[in-house]
Design a protein around this motif. Structure first.
Motif, PDB file in Angstrom:
ATOM      1  N   CYS A  15       0.884  -1.334  -0.280  1.00  0.00           N
ATOM      2  CA  CYS A  15       0.321   0.218   0.117  1.00  0.00           C
ATOM      3  C   CYS A  15       0.896   0.579  -0.032  1.00  0.00           C
ATOM      4  O   CYS A  15       2.256   1.511   0.313  1.00  0.00           O
ATOM      5  N   CYS A  56      -2.951  -1.130   4.291  1.00  0.00           N
ATOM      6  CA  CYS A  56      -3.698   0.396   4.421  1.00  0.00           C
ATOM      7  C   CYS A  56      -2.604   1.200   4.820  1.00  0.00           C
ATOM      8  O   CYS A  56      -2.618   1.149   6.368  1.00  0.00           O
ATOM      9  N   CYS A  99      -8.568  -1.924   3.944  1.00  0.00           N
ATOM     10  CA  CYS A  99      -8.581  -1.075   3.460  1.00  0.00           C
ATOM     11  C   CYS A  99      -9.649  -0.056   4.241  1.00  0.00           C
ATOM     12  O   CYS A  99     -10.377  -0.385   5.362  1.00  0.00           O
ATOM     13  N   SER A 140     -13.574  -5.646   0.239  1.00  0.00           N
ATOM     14  CA  SER A 140     -12.124  -5.301  -0.392  1.00  0.00           C
ATOM     15  C   SER A 140     -11.732  -3.457  -0.491  1.00  0.00           C
ATOM     16  O   SER A 140     -10.547  -3.785  -0.047  1.00  0.00           O
ATOM     17  N   SER A 141     -12.244  -2.438  -0.416  1.00  0.00           N
ATOM     18  CA  SER A 141     -12.856  -1.683  -0.692  1.00  0.00           C
ATOM     19  C   SER A 141     -13.394  -0.413  -0.109  1.00  0.00           C
ATOM     20  O   SER A 141     -14.352  -0.868  -0.435  1.00  0.00           O
ATOM     21  N   SER A 201     -11.613  -2.737  -5.810  1.00  0.00           N
ATOM     22  CA  SER A 201     -10.742  -1.379  -5.782  1.00  0.00           C
ATOM     23  C   SER A 201     -11.687  -0.388  -6.214  1.00  0.00           C
ATOM     24  O   SER A 201     -12.567  -0.746  -7.123  1.00  0.00           O
ATOM     25  N   GLN A 245      -6.032  -2.058  -8.745  1.00  0.00           N
ATOM     26  CA  GLN A 245      -6.463  -0.803  -8.517  1.00  0.00           C
ATOM     27  C   GLN A 245      -7.114   0.234  -9.137  1.00  0.00           C
ATOM     28  O   GLN A 245      -6.635   0.255 -11.122  1.00  0.00           O
ATOM     29  N   TRP A 327      -0.531  -1.576  -5.581  1.00  0.00           N
ATOM     30  CA  TRP A 327      -1.483  -0.237  -5.277  1.00  0.00           C
ATOM     31  C   TRP A 327      -0.469   1.212  -6.026  1.00  0.00           C
ATOM     32  O   TRP A 327       0.192   0.544  -6.777  1.00  0.00           O
TER      33      TRP A 327
END
Length: 356
Positions: A15, A56, A99, A140-141, A201, A245, A327
């Motif tokens: 990250c 993250c 995240c 995940s995000s 993402s 990403q 990332w």
């Protein structure tokens, strides 16, 4: 070619984030966290206890010296001026955090974990105000929407994308990308099961009404928020493997994407979304990218691809990075835009971009 920042990590970097002053933080496998100068010099290093990965890192939107980092189930807050240890920490998630997201006023912190749960932490009171549980697989995000401090988006490996308001415990809107694709394509979509649309993402543009998602099926989807629901505007097809990403550049509709195919792409989606945008971004970049991305060097067509003639929406820039992208981030160093890439190696790759 890329400039490599080395001499810091000894394991793959997972990250990245940059503050408004151009300082960069990177987290790696095994609990390693490093702060970098604009010149790529390591300014400090922290090794968190245990073997949990740093998954993250997020700089505070209100205080550039404050950094949030997730490692395992823990969130640590650090002061980069005295980079020796945490000044505070929280253990509110039950499984590994993937995240973090802070709203613009920094009164809420969202943390998404492997159980699919999103914890909403009130930073002033240091308490969990909401536990959002709707994802059936890894979340995940997660990302707060700019200019809307109680509105956030999430996505996960259950192929779901969701729109939340912090005043409610259930999503205002949700879509399953696989089911949505099947409805559009009919029987032909059956082949997509070999490449399910696991969502890795998401990123929200500065306007707060446009966001993107990168999925395992290789597509980048662009959505628009319309009140309490969202509509898909377009799908970008450039990557040949999963998109790990997506990252909107500040104050623009330029979008960075990175994939498992080792490619990094830059897209201009302004022509598709700006005409419908009721509250446009104030500082849209209007100049074209110069084809000489690397000053004083001839462009290597094996590394970069820029399309200026096609009427289709193709990437304005393609970097053949060569390694799976973990990332992506963006910052300005000495006035020049820079793409920061973390991959399976222990170094950061930096690609310069001329101003738009």
């Amino acid at each position: 070619m890329a400039v490599k920042w080395t001499g810091g990590h000894s394991s793959p970097i997972l990250c990245l984030d940059a503050n408004k002053e151009g300082l960069v933080a990177s987290g790696a496998e095994g609990g390693d966290l490093i702060m970098w100068s604009q010149e790529g010099i390591s300014l400090g290093q922290i090794q968190f206890k245990g073997t949990d990965d740093v998954t993250c890192v997020r700089f505070s939107p209100t205080c550039p010296n404050k950094l949030y980092a997730s490692h395992g189930e823990v969130i640590s807050i650090l002061d980069i001026r005295s980079f020796k240890g945490s000044i505070d920490s929280f253990h509110v998630n039950e499984e590994e955090i993937n995240c973090l997201s802070l709203n613009e006023t920094e009164n809420f912190l969202a943390s998404a974990d492997d159980s699919g749960t999103i914890k909403i932490l009130e930073l002033e009171n240091k308490r969990v105000s909401r536990s959002l549980r709707k994802h059936s697989n890894i979340c995940s995000s997660v990302a707060f929407r700019p200019q809307r401090p109680q509105s956030l988006l999430s996505c996960g490996l259950d192929m779901q994308v969701m729109l939340w308001n912090l005043q409610k415990a259930r999503p205002l809107w949700m879509v399953n990308l696989q089911e949505d694709e099947t409805e559009e394509m009919g029987e032909q979509a059956s082949g997509q099961l070999f490449n399910p649309a696991l969502v890795h993402s998401l990123s929200v543009a500065s306007c707060g009404n446009v966001f993107s998602c990168g999925a395992e099926d290789g597509k980048v989807r662009i959505f628009r928020v319309l009140g309490v629901k969202c509509e898909q505007e377009l799908a970008l097809k450039g990557h040949t493997l999963g998109v790990s990403q997506v990252h909107f550049l500040p104050d623009s509709y330029w979008l960075l994407t990175g994939g498992n195919d080792g490619k990094v792409m830059l897209w201009d989606v302004s022509s598709k979304v700006r005409k419908k945008q009721k509250s446009p971004i104030k500082f849209i970049h209007k100049k074209k990218i110069k084809t000489s991305v690397y000053p004083k060097q001839k462009r290597n067509d094996d590394v970069l691809g820029i399309d200026e003639t096609s009427t289709e929406l193709l990437p304005k820039l393609t970097v053949e990075h060569g390694e799976k992208v973990n990332w992506l981030s963006y910052t300005k160093i000495k006035g020049s835009g820079q793409i920061l890439v973390a991959d399976q190696s222990s170094c950061i790759s930096v690609y310069p971009l001329n101003d738009f």
